[in-house]
Design a protein around this motif. Structure first.
Motif, PDB file in Angstrom:
ATOM      1  N   PRO A 159      10.611  11.471  -5.315  1.00 53.82           N
ATOM      2  CA  PRO A 159       9.690  10.978  -6.350  1.00 53.82           C
ATOM      3  C   PRO A 159       8.829   9.801  -5.907  1.00 53.82           C
ATOM      4  O   PRO A 159       7.640   9.740  -6.243  1.00 53.82           O
ATOM      5  N   THR A 173       7.148   5.157 -10.964  1.00 52.10           N
ATOM      6  CA  THR A 173       7.604   6.234 -10.090  1.00 52.10           C
ATOM      7  C   THR A 173       8.075   7.419 -10.928  1.00 52.10           C
ATOM      8  O   THR A 173       8.786   7.235 -11.929  1.00 52.10           O
ATOM      9  N   PRO A 174       7.646   8.641 -10.600  1.00 49.66           N
ATOM     10  CA  PRO A 174       8.094   9.808 -11.372  1.00 49.66           C
ATOM     11  C   PRO A 174       9.609   9.837 -11.542  1.00 49.66           C
ATOM     12  O   PRO A 174      10.355   9.467 -10.626  1.00 49.66           O
ATOM     13  N   LYS A 176      11.320  12.510 -11.873  1.00 50.60           N
ATOM     14  CA  LYS A 176      11.838  13.655 -11.123  1.00 50.60           C
ATOM     15  C   LYS A 176      10.683  14.338 -10.413  1.00 50.60           C
ATOM     16  O   LYS A 176       9.556  14.314 -10.880  1.00 50.60           O
ATOM     17  N   SER A 177      11.000  14.946  -9.264  1.00 48.93           N
ATOM     18  CA  SER A 177       9.962  15.623  -8.491  1.00 48.93           C
ATOM     19  C   SER A 177      10.531  16.856  -7.812  1.00 48.93           C
ATOM     20  O   SER A 177      11.654  16.858  -7.312  1.00 48.93           O
ATOM     21  N   LEU A 182       6.092  17.353 -11.365  1.00 51.56           N
ATOM     22  CA  LEU A 182       6.378  15.917 -11.403  1.00 51.56           C
ATOM     23  C   LEU A 182       6.600  15.525 -12.852  1.00 51.56           C
ATOM     24  O   LEU A 182       5.841  15.936 -13.736  1.00 51.56           O
TER      25      LEU A 182
END
Length: 331
Positions: A159, A173-174, A176-177, A182
């Motif tokens: 992420p 910050t994302p 989850k990726s 995203l």
């Protein structure tokens, strides 16, 4: 753009022209549905339950006069983007949806679907992509402070290697990726973004995703919040590994955060969108929920004693929380 889509048969090659045509049609379809819904309705809408339906049926349900919600981007079980306009997509079965059934959303919102994987034709060629691409957002429109799923390709698996901006405002910050999605919180501070219920939606807000030295761009509508109250937010989940037991008495997890409803029945907790109606916690405070882990999660765990990650979310009448991945293990 061609007048009609070309059916891909086993052994055919999918050209870049065909792929780009498909993406363009899906983008235009989603935009048209959103525009029609926004122009004809005011107030909030309730997301219908399309779980277990064929994709063609789900599409019809979302477009019914009492619903008139747009269809968001669609992914299959492997995370690939699906074009709902293709005849071959009509029989795919909906195995997940976001937002979940019963969620209150703004008029014109789109509903993203996860569907069963199609039978892949043989002899196809996967084309390499030089950088990230944005193909859609779920939900769209979305209010500030809510979590948005960006669908596309060539995102970084870590992420923190994906840098996301909303009209120049850097997002956290994302959460989850994956290579195709995203999960990002829409940040505060976006110019002219609506901040209270009833404010005018800001359309076509530029969203950029930077991976390394390459950048992708898409456009998301920012809507007014549904409620004056902030959507719930998950900070931590304890214990480190939740236990899923098939015994009569099951274990619990504690979800710590903010914005939870103090009435247990007003909180709906899901584990990777399961169960589709959510479970109510045993006890609830504004900053803490104690939840019995559903024993039905065991069906998704082939081996006892092996931790498996689930995406935990909490939904209240103020919206759905951020996604928090957490490990669970069958005893």
């Amino acid at each position: 753009m061609a007048d009609s889509l070309v059916e891909v048969k086993p052994g055919d090659l999918i050209t870049s022209e065909m792929w780009n045509d498909m993406v363009a049609r899906l983008t235009q379809l989603t935009k048209t549905l959103d525009e029609v819904s926004r122009s004809s309705l005011q107030g909030t809408m309730t997301v219908p339950d399309v779980f277990g339906r064929k994709l063609s049926d789900a599409k019809a349900i979302l477009a019914m006069p009492e619903n008139q919600l747009g269809m968001g981007f669609i992914v299959d079980a492997s995370g690939k983007i699906i074009d709902p306009t293709l005849q071959s997509s009509a029989k795919l079965i909906v195995i997940g949806q976001a937002p979940g059934p019963g969620t209150k959303v703004n008029p014109g919102s789109s509903v993203g679907l996860a569907v069963s994987a199609p039978i892949a034709p043989t002899g196809t060629t996967t084309l390499a992509t030089p950088g990230p691409k944005i193909k859609g957002f779920q939900p769209d429109p979305a209010p500030v402070g809510s979590e948005v799923t960006i669908g596309g390709e060539a995102f970084a698996a870590d992420p923190k290697d994906n840098i996301v901006f909303f009209d120049g405002v850097k997002a956290d910050t994302p959460t989850k990726s994956t290579g195709n999605t995203l999960l990002v919180i829409v940040p505060k501070g976006i110019k002219d973004a609506p901040v209270k219920p009833g404010d005018k939606t800001r359309v076509d807000v530029p969203v950029t995703v930077k991976v390394g030295d390459k950048t992708a761009e898409g456009f998301l509508d920012i809507s007014a919040p549904i409620s004056e109250k902030a959507a719930p937010k998950i900070d931590t989940i304890t214990p480190t590994v939740g236990i899923v037991s098939t015994a009569q008495k099951n274990s619990t997890i504690t979800i710590n955060g903010t914005g939870f409803a103090t009435d247990p029945k007003a909180n709906f907790v899901r584990f990777s969108a399961f169960p589709k109606d959510g479970v109510n916690p045993d006890t609830a405070k504004e900053n803490q929920l104690v939840v019995v882990v559903p024993k039905e999660l065991a069906q998704f765990m082939p081996e006892a004693g092996v931790p498996q990650s689930f995406d935990v979310t909490v939904t209240t009448d103020a919206g759905t929380s951020n996604t928090k991945s957490h490990n669970f293990m069958r005893s």
